[in-house]
Enzyme design. Sequence first.
Site, short mmCIF file in Angstrom:
data_model
loop_
_atom_site.label_atom_id
_atom_site.label_comp_id
_atom_site.label_asym_id
_atom_site.label_seq_id
_atom_site.Cartn_x
_atom_site.Cartn_y
_atom_site.Cartn_z
N ASP A 198 0.83 -1.21 0.00
CA ASP A 198 0.00 0.00 0.00
C ASP A 198 0.86 1.25 0.00
O ASP A 198 0.45 2.32 0.46
CB ASP A 198 -0.92 0.00 1.23
N ASP A 241 -3.19 -2.98 -2.59
CA ASP A 241 -4.23 -1.96 -2.64
C ASP A 241 -4.03 -1.11 -3.90
O ASP A 241 -2.94 -1.05 -4.45
CB ASP A 241 -4.16 -1.06 -1.40
N ASN A 242 -5.08 -0.47 -4.37
CA ASN A 242 -5.01 0.57 -5.41
C ASN A 242 -4.57 0.09 -6.78
O ASN A 242 -3.91 0.83 -7.52
CB ASN A 242 -4.07 1.71 -4.99
N GLU A 247 -11.29 4.38 -1.43
CA GLU A 247 -11.75 4.67 -0.06
C GLU A 247 -12.63 5.93 -0.01
O GLU A 247 -12.31 6.97 -0.58
CB GLU A 247 -10.56 4.81 0.91
N LYS A 261 3.10 3.43 -5.55
CA LYS A 261 2.57 2.45 -6.51
C LYS A 261 3.63 1.96 -7.48
O LYS A 261 3.59 0.81 -7.91
CB LYS A 261 1.36 3.04 -7.24
#
Length: 214
Positions: A141, A169-170, A199, A144
Amino acid sequence: TQSTRPQRILGAVQKNATRGDPRSVVRAIDQYCRNQEWAMNVGDEKGCILDSVVSEVNPATVLELGTYCGYSTVRIASLLPPHAKLITLEFNPEFAVIARQVIAWAGLEDKIQLVEGASGDLIPKMKEQFGVETFDLVFLDHWKDRYLPDTKLMEECGLLRKGSVLLADNVICPGTPEYLEFVRSSPRYESQYFKSHLEYTKVEDGMEKSVFLG
Ligand SMILES: Cn1cnc(CNC(=O)c2cc(-c3ccc(F)cc3)cc(O)c2O)c1
Ligand SMILES: [Mg+2]
């Protein structure tokens, strides 16, 4: 002087959460970030996916890359078995200062070790400095563009075993295209996409669960 967003998040925890109650800490951050100001916690919707993967893996050793204010750190640690350990890496010292206080408010200091520094520098030191063999679960997380190089680094350092689970995540927003391409095309990973939302918003995002096949 002006407070920072992480400082305001900590204030919301200290005002609304019960000391020693990790789930009340998670709830206080979600309520603040949904109603007052957005922040890049994994959040309540993707948090449920995180909870289900943590419960399924039931890990003894967890590595989190990217602590921020400690929301997912606390969320994961609250589900770990008694002697399990979570190591979380954070590059930004300002985030680390806040996360330590959020972790303390939740009463989870004994399960969590927060290490400040760059993941690329710290991952090769995991075995010697932190006495880690392999990780049962890794939650990605952080920046990136570091997901892929750090995954390759964890493999090279022997930190992944047959069955180790990576949860990222993401993968849609902000997006991690190179990482996604790698884990989905590599014969050494079995990947699964969990569709969700960024989120506290209606924007599409998702998490990728990848099992290392050894
Ligand atoms: C500065 N920094 C220190 N750690 C990090 C790593 N995390 C992220 O970058 C991150 C960013 C976003 C996001 C930001 C703006 C936007 F418009 C949409 C999404 C969401 C997340 O869940 C994230 O984890 C960044
Ligand atoms: Mg994130």
